[in-house]
Design a protein around this motif. Structure first.
Motif, mmCIF file in Angstrom:
data_model
loop_
_atom_site.group_PDB
_atom_site.id
_atom_site.type_symbol
_atom_site.label_atom_id
_atom_site.label_comp_id
_atom_site.label_asym_id
_atom_site.label_seq_id
_atom_site.Cartn_x
_atom_site.Cartn_y
_atom_site.Cartn_z
ATOM 1 N N ALA A 169 45.603 42.968 45.302
ATOM 2 C CA ALA A 169 46.488 41.911 45.787
ATOM 3 C C ALA A 169 47.895 42.463 45.939
ATOM 4 O O ALA A 169 48.256 43.468 45.319
ATOM 5 N N SER B 78 52.225 41.158 46.567
ATOM 6 C CA SER B 78 53.223 40.091 46.622
ATOM 7 C C SER B 78 54.564 40.733 46.960
ATOM 8 O O SER B 78 54.731 41.947 46.831
ATOM 9 N N THR C 118 54.018 34.686 45.422
ATOM 10 C CA THR C 118 52.598 34.406 45.663
ATOM 11 C C THR C 118 51.850 35.698 45.909
ATOM 12 O O THR C 118 52.310 36.578 46.633
ATOM 13 N N TYR D 115 48.616 37.705 47.435
ATOM 14 C CA TYR D 115 47.644 37.620 48.521
ATOM 15 C C TYR D 115 46.613 38.725 48.318
ATOM 16 O O TYR D 115 46.974 39.873 48.066
ATOM 17 N N TYR E 40 43.502 28.869 44.524
ATOM 18 C CA TYR E 40 42.883 29.792 45.466
ATOM 19 C C TYR E 40 41.470 29.306 45.776
ATOM 20 O O TYR E 40 40.789 28.735 44.929
ATOM 21 N N ILE F 54 41.578 33.240 48.842
ATOM 22 C CA ILE F 54 42.493 32.698 49.836
ATOM 23 C C ILE F 54 43.478 31.763 49.154
ATOM 24 O O ILE F 54 43.079 30.787 48.523
ATOM 25 N N PHE F 55 44.767 32.066 49.281
ATOM 26 C CA PHE F 55 45.804 31.231 48.690
ATOM 27 C C PHE F 55 45.869 29.883 49.397
ATOM 28 O O PHE F 55 45.873 29.813 50.632
#
Lengths: 113, 118
Positions: free
Chosen positions: A92, A94, A101, A103, B37, B46-47
């Protein structure tokens, strides 16, 4: 726009073999990068995170290691895999800020036999 | 200790109806963030939506809204007008000690599997 890639998508490895999973991010600079592991039917567990090149924080002591050789590249490694290393590995990114957040990438499904 | 609890392992909802997925959290921090998510069968996370502890209004993103009750330490996800494509695992997550560019970790719940019936 930003995209995150992980490879390989799936991997089957014997116990005791080495591991190298790669994650790259496009479209952003100096991201925070993370490696998570998800066991079957469970939530995610953070393994490592990095706020810059060469800066790695480890959350769980284990036989895995992480490196960040370039700004947008994050690598998860092991010298000798264990059966318990099987799982779904997610990278992930950010970009910081107050919300920060995260992703996620598409993930790598690892099976150790 | 920081903890996220999702008490519903599985939920069913009829297409076009609304559904609420429960999430409670435990933290001693005053500054934290809550995330939801979605994880379809393909595996990618997926946020969906974010709620900060100091946000006075409930967050909304399209068909998703977050019912934030700070005193009860709950952050339930509401999906309106369910669609077949909403069938997936849903995870609630929390990040404590918000500070600028801290690179903090997310603590995840165990997830709720939502099935939307036609």
């Amino acid at each position: 726009s930003q995209t995150i890639h992980q490879w390989p998508a799936t991997l089957v490895q014997p116990v005791g073999s080495p591991l190298s999973l790669e994650c790259t991010v496009e479209g952003t600079s100096n991201p925070n990068l993370y490696w998570y592991r998800q066991a079957a039917g469970r939530g995610l567990q953070l393994l490592f995170y990095s706020v810059g090149i060469g800066q790695i924080s480890s959350e769980v002591p284990q036989n895995l290691s992480a490196s960040r050789p370039q700004d947008r590249q994050f690598i998860l490694s092991s010298k000798k895999l264990l059966l318990s290393d099987s799982g779904f590995y997610l990278c992930a990114w950010s970009v910081g800020g107050f919300t920060d957040t995260q992703y996620f990438g598409p993930g790598t499904r690892l099976t150790v036999l | 200790a920081q903890k996220i609890t999702q008490t519903q392992p599985g939920m069913f909802v009829q297409e076009k109806e609304a559904v609420t997925l429960d999430c409670t959290y435990d933290t001693s921090d005053q500054s934290y963030g809550l995330f939801w998510y979605k994880q379809p069968s393909s595996g990618e996370m997926i946020f969906l939506i974010y709620q900060g502890s100091y946000d006075e209004q409930n967050a909304t993103e399209g068909r998703y809204s977050l019912n934030f009750q700070k005193a009860r330490k709950s952050a339930n996800l509401v999906i309106s007008a369910s669609q077949l494509g909403d069938s997936a695992m849903y995870f609630c997550a929390m990040r404590e000690s918000l500070s600028y560019n801290q690179g903090g970790k997310l603590i995840f719940g165990q997830g709720t599997e939502l099935s939307v019936k036609p």
